[in-house]
Design a protein around this motif. Structure first.
Motif, PDB file in Angstrom:
ATOM      1  N   LEU A 264       0.819  -1.177  -0.030  1.00 50.38           N
ATOM      2  CA  LEU A 264      -0.061   0.035  -0.015  1.00 50.38           C
ATOM      3  C   LEU A 264       0.807   1.194   0.085  1.00 50.38           C
ATOM      4  O   LEU A 264       0.514   2.258  -0.652  1.00 50.38           O
ATOM      5  N   VAL A 265       1.982   1.171   0.768  1.00 51.00           N
ATOM      6  CA  VAL A 265       2.828   2.425   0.853  1.00 51.00           C
ATOM      7  C   VAL A 265       3.645   2.939  -0.635  1.00 51.00           C
ATOM      8  O   VAL A 265       3.733   2.143  -1.391  1.00 51.00           O
ATOM      9  N   THR A 266       3.656   4.243  -0.860  1.00 56.94           N
ATOM     10  CA  THR A 266       4.170   4.447  -1.932  1.00 56.94           C
ATOM     11  C   THR A 266       5.478   5.023  -1.577  1.00 56.94           C
ATOM     12  O   THR A 266       5.890   6.196  -1.050  1.00 56.94           O
ATOM     13  N   PRO A 267       6.792   4.230  -1.907  1.00 54.34           N
ATOM     14  CA  PRO A 267       8.116   4.711  -1.398  1.00 54.34           C
ATOM     15  C   PRO A 267       8.606   6.119  -1.804  1.00 54.34           C
ATOM     16  O   PRO A 267       9.296   6.733  -0.966  1.00 54.34           O
ATOM     17  N   HIS A 268       8.138   6.640  -2.892  1.00 59.09           N
ATOM     18  CA  HIS A 268       9.003   7.727  -3.491  1.00 59.09           C
ATOM     19  C   HIS A 268       8.270   9.136  -2.645  1.00 59.09           C
ATOM     20  O   HIS A 268       8.879   9.995  -2.817  1.00 59.09           O
ATOM     21  N   GLU A 269       7.033   8.830  -1.936  1.00 64.95           N
ATOM     22  CA  GLU A 269       6.410   9.773  -1.018  1.00 64.95           C
ATOM     23  C   GLU A 269       7.152  10.056   0.294  1.00 64.95           C
ATOM     24  O   GLU A 269       6.807  10.938   1.010  1.00 64.95           O
ATOM     25  N   LEU A 270       7.649   8.939   0.838  1.00 59.37           N
ATOM     26  CA  LEU A 270       8.095   8.991   2.168  1.00 59.37           C
ATOM     27  C   LEU A 270       9.303   9.937   2.547  1.00 59.37           C
ATOM     28  O   LEU A 270       9.324  10.472   3.678  1.00 59.37           O
ATOM     29  N   PRO A 271      10.356  10.145   1.715  1.00 60.12           N
ATOM     30  CA  PRO A 271      11.192  11.056   1.946  1.00 60.12           C
ATOM     31  C   PRO A 271      10.678  12.551   2.697  1.00 60.12           C
ATOM     32  O   PRO A 271      11.646  12.969   3.579  1.00 60.12           O
ATOM     33  N   ASP A 272       9.822  12.917   2.063  1.00 60.60           N
ATOM     34  CA  ASP A 272       9.298  14.142   2.354  1.00 60.60           C
ATOM     35  C   ASP A 272       8.743  14.254   3.704  1.00 60.60           C
ATOM     36  O   ASP A 272       8.795  15.273   4.412  1.00 60.60           O
ATOM     37  N   ASP A 273       8.455  13.132   4.232  1.00 63.31           N
ATOM     38  CA  ASP A 273       7.629  13.161   5.693  1.00 63.31           C
ATOM     39  C   ASP A 273       8.707  12.250   6.373  1.00 63.31           C
ATOM     40  O   ASP A 273       8.196  11.777   7.498  1.00 63.31           O
ATOM     41  N   PHE A 274      10.087  12.075   6.308  1.00 60.52           N
ATOM     42  CA  PHE A 274      10.842  11.491   7.076  1.00 60.52           C
ATOM     43  C   PHE A 274      11.146  12.207   8.443  1.00 60.52           C
ATOM     44  O   PHE A 274      11.093  11.704   9.318  1.00 60.52           O
ATOM     45  N   TRP A 275      11.582  13.334   8.452  1.00 59.74           N
ATOM     46  CA  TRP A 275      11.844  14.200   9.553  1.00 59.74           C
ATOM     47  C   TRP A 275      10.606  14.399  10.345  1.00 59.74           C
ATOM     48  O   TRP A 275      10.805  14.447  11.608  1.00 59.74           O
ATOM     49  N   PRO A 276       9.561  14.957   9.817  1.00 59.94           N
ATOM     50  CA  PRO A 276       8.233  14.863  10.553  1.00 59.94           C
ATOM     51  C   PRO A 276       7.928  13.660  11.226  1.00 59.94           C
ATOM     52  O   PRO A 276       7.789  13.770  12.566  1.00 59.94           O
ATOM     53  N   ALA A 277       8.129  12.571  10.800  1.00 63.15           N
ATOM     54  CA  ALA A 277       8.203  11.156  11.360  1.00 63.15           C
ATOM     55  C   ALA A 277       9.045  10.832  12.613  1.00 63.15           C
ATOM     56  O   ALA A 277       8.869  10.603  13.735  1.00 63.15           O
ATOM     57  N   VAL A 278      10.343  11.766  12.215  1.00 62.44           N
ATOM     58  CA  VAL A 278      11.405  11.349  13.356  1.00 62.44           C
ATOM     59  C   VAL A 278      10.842  12.142  14.542  1.00 62.44           C
ATOM     60  O   VAL A 278      11.425  12.067  15.695  1.00 62.44           O
ATOM     61  N   ILE A 279      10.559  13.307  14.100  1.00 64.22           N
ATOM     62  CA  ILE A 279      10.329  14.334  15.262  1.00 64.22           C
ATOM     63  C   ILE A 279       9.445  13.792  16.090  1.00 64.22           C
ATOM     64  O   ILE A 279       9.318  13.930  17.432  1.00 64.22           O
ATOM     65  N   ILE A 280       8.047  13.591  15.553  1.00 68.53           N
ATOM     66  CA  ILE A 280       7.118  12.842  16.184  1.00 68.53           C
ATOM     67  C   ILE A 280       7.394  11.902  17.021  1.00 68.53           C
ATOM     68  O   ILE A 280       7.207  11.502  18.256  1.00 68.53           O
ATOM     69  N   GLY A 281       8.392  10.895  16.283  1.00 66.30           N
ATOM     70  CA  GLY A 281       8.552   9.733  17.176  1.00 66.30           C
ATOM     71  C   GLY A 281       9.552   9.904  18.277  1.00 66.30           C
ATOM     72  O   GLY A 281       9.472   9.505  19.532  1.00 66.30           O
ATOM     73  N   LEU A 282      10.270  10.994  18.323  1.00 61.80           N
ATOM     74  CA  LEU A 282      11.062  11.377  19.313  1.00 61.80           C
ATOM     75  C   LEU A 282      10.319  11.994  20.612  1.00 61.80           C
ATOM     76  O   LEU A 282      10.214  11.550  21.677  1.00 61.80           O
ATOM     77  N   VAL A 283       9.186  12.857  20.359  1.00 65.84           N
ATOM     78  CA  VAL A 283       8.287  13.203  21.248  1.00 65.84           C
ATOM     79  C   VAL A 283       7.678  11.894  21.872  1.00 65.84           C
ATOM     80  O   VAL A 283       7.259  11.848  23.247  1.00 65.84           O
ATOM     81  N   LEU A 284       7.319  10.881  20.999  1.00 62.62           N
ATOM     82  CA  LEU A 284       6.755   9.672  21.504  1.00 62.62           C
ATOM     83  C   LEU A 284       7.424   8.939  22.375  1.00 62.62           C
ATOM     84  O   LEU A 284       6.978   8.585  23.610  1.00 62.62           O
ATOM     85  N   THR A 285       8.524   8.613  22.068  1.00 57.76           N
ATOM     86  CA  THR A 285       9.452   7.798  22.710  1.00 57.76           C
ATOM     87  C   THR A 285      10.171   8.555  23.970  1.00 57.76           C
ATOM     88  O   THR A 285      10.495   7.594  24.859  1.00 57.76           O
ATOM     89  N   MET A 286      10.537   9.645  23.917  1.00 64.13           N
ATOM     90  CA  MET A 286      11.426  10.369  24.894  1.00 64.13           C
ATOM     91  C   MET A 286      10.615  10.854  26.127  1.00 64.13           C
ATOM     92  O   MET A 286      10.777  11.305  26.928  1.00 64.13           O
ATOM     93  N   VAL A 287       9.329  11.458  25.512  1.00 63.07           N
ATOM     94  CA  VAL A 287       8.310  12.299  26.236  1.00 63.07           C
ATOM     95  C   VAL A 287       7.087  11.642  26.474  1.00 63.07           C
ATOM     96  O   VAL A 287       6.691  11.461  27.768  1.00 63.07           O
ATOM     97  N   ALA A 288       6.332  11.296  25.570  1.00 65.58           N
ATOM     98  CA  ALA A 288       4.857  10.842  25.971  1.00 65.58           C
ATOM     99  C   ALA A 288       4.880   9.591  26.279  1.00 65.58           C
ATOM    100  O   ALA A 288       4.209   9.425  27.532  1.00 65.58           O
ATOM    101  N   ARG A 289       5.623   8.492  26.131  1.00 67.34           N
ATOM    102  CA  ARG A 289       5.597   7.159  26.577  1.00 67.34           C
ATOM    103  C   ARG A 289       6.315   7.308  28.045  1.00 67.34           C
ATOM    104  O   ARG A 289       5.555   6.652  28.593  1.00 67.34           O
ATOM    105  N   PRO A 290       7.471   7.780  28.205  1.00 67.39           N
ATOM    106  CA  PRO A 290       7.543   7.804  29.556  1.00 67.39           C
ATOM    107  C   PRO A 290       6.634   8.509  30.463  1.00 67.39           C
ATOM    108  O   PRO A 290       6.576   8.251  31.950  1.00 67.39           O
ATOM    109  N   PHE A 291       6.073   9.957  29.987  1.00 67.14           N
ATOM    110  CA  PHE A 291       5.344  10.214  30.943  1.00 67.14           C
ATOM    111  C   PHE A 291       4.151   9.484  31.372  1.00 67.14           C
ATOM    112  O   PHE A 291       3.527   9.455  32.316  1.00 67.14           O
ATOM    113  N   ALA A 292       3.581   8.765  30.251  1.00 70.84           N
ATOM    114  CA  ALA A 292       2.349   7.841  30.334  1.00 70.84           C
ATOM    115  C   ALA A 292       2.606   6.917  31.348  1.00 70.84           C
ATOM    116  O   ALA A 292       1.589   6.396  32.246  1.00 70.84           O
ATOM    117  N   VAL A 293       3.992   6.197  31.395  1.00 70.46           N
ATOM    118  CA  VAL A 293       4.288   5.408  32.056  1.00 70.46           C
ATOM    119  C   VAL A 293       4.266   5.664  33.355  1.00 70.46           C
ATOM    120  O   VAL A 293       3.713   5.004  34.507  1.00 70.46           O
TER     121      VAL A 293
END
Length: 478
Positions: A264-293
């Motif tokens: 289903l994924v379209t690989p050539h569209e992924l580079p444009d959203d790579f850094w937004p995904a990395v930033i959101i992932g950092l918030v999730l793993t380093m802030v949201a998940r620890p705070f939730a725990v």
């Protein structure tokens, strides 16, 4: 899977790569963009995966961790959604609806991903119990939130969402427990004409729980997980065969789901959203998940090392990617970008977290003492004789090794009738010494069947002094 086991990565990522290689921009350039079909197949696969997970959940391990897991699955999800959505909105610039959808989608953890990378690290049951129960429970509230955020029009107020979640979870839990209990009672009291029908019947009951929960406007996913957990702890006939069948179906469902998502994924569209995904992932793993725990487990006395491990063990798998198809089917603006961000986030952070989980567990010095492997016991009902034939396999680590038959101290009405050793079978005597790799045939009358199995498992865990040393199974009276 060999590459996966040596690298510590979840093997299903390899199947995701196969799907990408087959699909658009891949080797075969297969054009597939049917998000609705992907969602339907993904839901069906998720039902099978949750059923397999529930069947493998041991009640004695999950019971002490149940309160913490429930709070983490509800309060933790709410905290994770809020923090992640705020990060997506203020740091990446997404609209609030898109941010809330992403926050809800990635708040679901994946048991298969977590335990595939922790399979070589022995952890205390209180940790595995919380993580396993959380992964089974948190899919239900997350699905409700994603559907609510993906419905065109204004989003319901928070108190309306809380009410909907509570009602759907209550309905799903009630139906799941009822279907599981009725199904286990039926399978224990009605002898099917062939042993191969038992695995099919168990999976049919699990699917029925999902269907009944969904038709009653409850959480079908919670219903199927709880029904499967009841079935998995009911000591059903031909259980090893049933467990193997469910495990195979679970693998097929996960492999098929990952390959389909790769298509289903379209690989050539992924580079444009790579850094937004990395930033959101950092918030999730380093802030949201620890705070939730921290917030969820504050009422429970747990060492900080265990909380740290559970914060890092919030692995995401196929479920968030499947849930990301819901806004696509609903036609929400920017849903394709949401899907791409979730896809990249899951892949990148699984690659980061997967190999480091065992290392972190060792650094935090979180490991369980060496325990004996549980016995493999299969039960076949002898309907006309009002008894059961128990097939017992003694694994290499079992403490039943070196125990004489009379030292098993089985309850009256149960006896070891045959021993199979190195391909040779013989009738044992009271002083026959049991060895690793032996297979025993134990005949037990219907009233003492459960007591006989409990005693066998106790000796397997604690040796001939089981009961006196506090290992399960009551010691017989002199």
């Amino acid at each position: 899977m060999r590459v996966s086991s040596r690298s510590g990565l979840p093997s299903l990522l390899l199947y995701l790569g196969i799907g990408i290689a087959i699909g658009q921009d891949g080797i075969f350039d297969v054009q597939f963009d049917n998000a609705e079909m992907t969602q339907v197949i993904g839901y069906a696969a998720l039902v099978v995966i949750l059923a397999e997970g529930g069947l493998g959940t041991k009640w004695k391990e999950i019971r002490p961790a149940l309160p913490a897991a429930i709070v983490l699955s509800v309060v933790g999800v709410a905290v994770s959604v809020g923090v992640t959505a705020a990060g997506a909105h203020y740091l990446v610039g997404l609209e609030w609806r898109q941010s809330l959808i992403i926050g809800a989608v990635v708040s679901s953890t994946d048991a298969a991903a977590v335990f595939s990378v922790l399979r070589r690290v022995p952890l205390p049951s209180r940790i595995t119990g919380v993580l396993e129960a959380e992964s089974g429970f948190n899919d239900a509230p997350v699905v409700i939130l994603v559907v609510a955020f993906s419905t065109p029009g204004p989003v319901d107020s928070w108190y309306v969402l809380v009410g909907k979640i509570a009602l759907e979870l209550a309905i799903g839990a009630g139906i799941g427990l009822a279907v599981g209990w009725l199904g286990s009672w039926g399978l224990r009291h009605v002898a099917l004409p062939a042993s191969g029908l038992y695995p099919i019947a168990v999976m049919a009951i699990a699917v029925t729980a999902y269907a009944a929960g969904a038709m009653a406007h409850g959480s079908g996913f919670l219903a199927v997980y709880l029904a499967s957990m009841v079935l998995g702890n009911a000591k059903l006939p031909h259980w090893p065969a049933t467990r193997g069948f469910a495990d195979g179906l679970g693998w097929i469902a996960q492999i098929g789901m990952f390959v389909l998502l790769g298509l289903l994924v379209t690989p050539h569209e992924l580079p444009d959203d790579f850094w937004p995904a990395v930033i959101i992932g950092l918030v999730l793993t380093m802030v949201a998940r620890p705070f939730a725990v921290l917030v969820s487990l504050a009422p429970f006395r747990m060492p900080w090392q265990e909380k740290a491990l559970m914060s890092w063990a919030g692995l995401r798998g196929a479920v968030p990617i499947i849930l990301a198809t819901i806004p696509m089917v609903s036609g929400i603006d920017g849903s394709e970008r949401v899907f791409n961000i979730v896809f990249v986030l899951v892949v990148v952070y699984t690659l980061v977290q997967g190999p480091t989980l065992p290392w972190l567990a060792r650094k935090l010095e979180i490991s369980d003492i060496e325990t004996a492997a549980d016995l493999g016991i299969e039960s076949a009902p002898l309907e006309r004789l009002r008894g059961h034939l128990l097939s017992v396999a003694i694994p290499p680590e079992s403490r039943m090794h070196g125990v004489e038959v009379h030292e098993l101290r089985l309850p009256p009405g149960a006896a070891v009738t045959l021993v199979v050793r190195d391909g040779t079978s013989f009738v044992p005597g009271p002083t026959t010494v049991l060895r690793r790799g032996d297979e025993l045939l134990v005949v037990a009358t219907d009233p003492v069947r459960d007591a006989a199995e409990a005693r066998l498992r106790a000796v397997g865990q604690g040796g001939k002094l089981a009961g006196w040393l506090g290992t399960g199974g009551a010691a017989p009276r002199a």
